[in-house]
Design an enzyme around this catalytic site. Sequence first.
Site, short mmCIF file in Angstrom:
data_model
loop_
_atom_site.label_atom_id
_atom_site.label_comp_id
_atom_site.label_asym_id
_atom_site.label_seq_id
_atom_site.Cartn_x
_atom_site.Cartn_y
_atom_site.Cartn_z
N THR A 219 6.67 -8.84 5.86
CA THR A 219 6.00 -9.72 4.89
C THR A 219 4.52 -9.86 5.18
O THR A 219 3.69 -9.89 4.25
CB THR A 219 6.65 -11.13 4.89
OG1 THR A 219 6.75 -11.60 6.23
CG2 THR A 219 8.02 -11.10 4.25
N GLY A 220 4.14 -9.95 6.46
CA GLY A 220 2.73 -10.09 6.79
C GLY A 220 1.93 -8.87 6.41
O GLY A 220 0.85 -8.97 5.81
N CYS A 221 2.44 -7.67 6.76
CA CYS A 221 1.78 -6.42 6.38
C CYS A 221 1.66 -6.33 4.87
O CYS A 221 0.62 -5.95 4.31
CB CYS A 221 2.57 -5.23 6.89
SG CYS A 221 2.84 -5.18 8.67
#
Length: 282
Positions: A219-221
């Site tokens: 999710t962060g990427c």
Amino acid sequence: MAAKNGTTDRGAPVALTIAGSDSGGGAGIQADLKTFSALGVYGASAVTAITAQNTVGVQGVAAIAPAMVAAQIRSVLDDIRVDAVKIGMLATPEVIAAVAGALRGYDGPVVLDPVMVAKSGDALLADAAVEALAETLLPRATLLTPNLPEAARLLGAAPARNAATAEAQGRRLRAMGAAAVLMKGGHAEGATCTDLLVEAGGTLALHAPRLATRNTHGTGCTLSSAVAAGLAHGLALHDAVERAHGWLQGAIAQADGLGIGAGHGPVHHFHALWPRLAGERR
């Protein structure tokens, strides 16, 4: 004026991701390129590390030689007009220095995602690299996108437990050189997940219901590359962040339909393009 590839047409928006690979396909370079494609951006890449990784954990990490990392970046920039750069996993101080040097002269927007720990809990950034990241690349960032533990590690502080502390930490990170900071609230508690875009002129709160799924790998990427895609399209920063935030909620909402792996599966990067999968798998 002719473009570097010899054409006069500006062509498709282009984003360059500088990050590590994920052999499981859910995070890193693979997630970035999927995100760029899903959002109408041509993706180029420079690989900084190779991971043996799946939805359960990270089984191995091999850094790419700093000179080769720099060569990949220069090769892209020498030939292709790049409208935005996203930086992810860098692993070592030497790779961080190589990236900073290769980007010297590039004046477009840079989204810096300080990847430190995988979803499984495996460390992806050496302790010695944290200081190098803060000193060398953080001041270059148009947008820094830490989650709460990453922000705390960069500041040498305890992770924020409420919005007020998260905003204060975002302002401290801005004071270290980042033009803007997106404090990602996924690690906080509660039924609502709140991300905070901290800019010079104020703070924008982005709220979303916390979805009941374990499939949040990458999710962060994905969020940082979605912001970079918006910037590549020419959107203002707050518009790029708002669009990326809403798009990611759709990717998380349909993640369970993919059915990938036995651990933390990936989000559905192509949720707006593929037929709806949730409830249709046999």
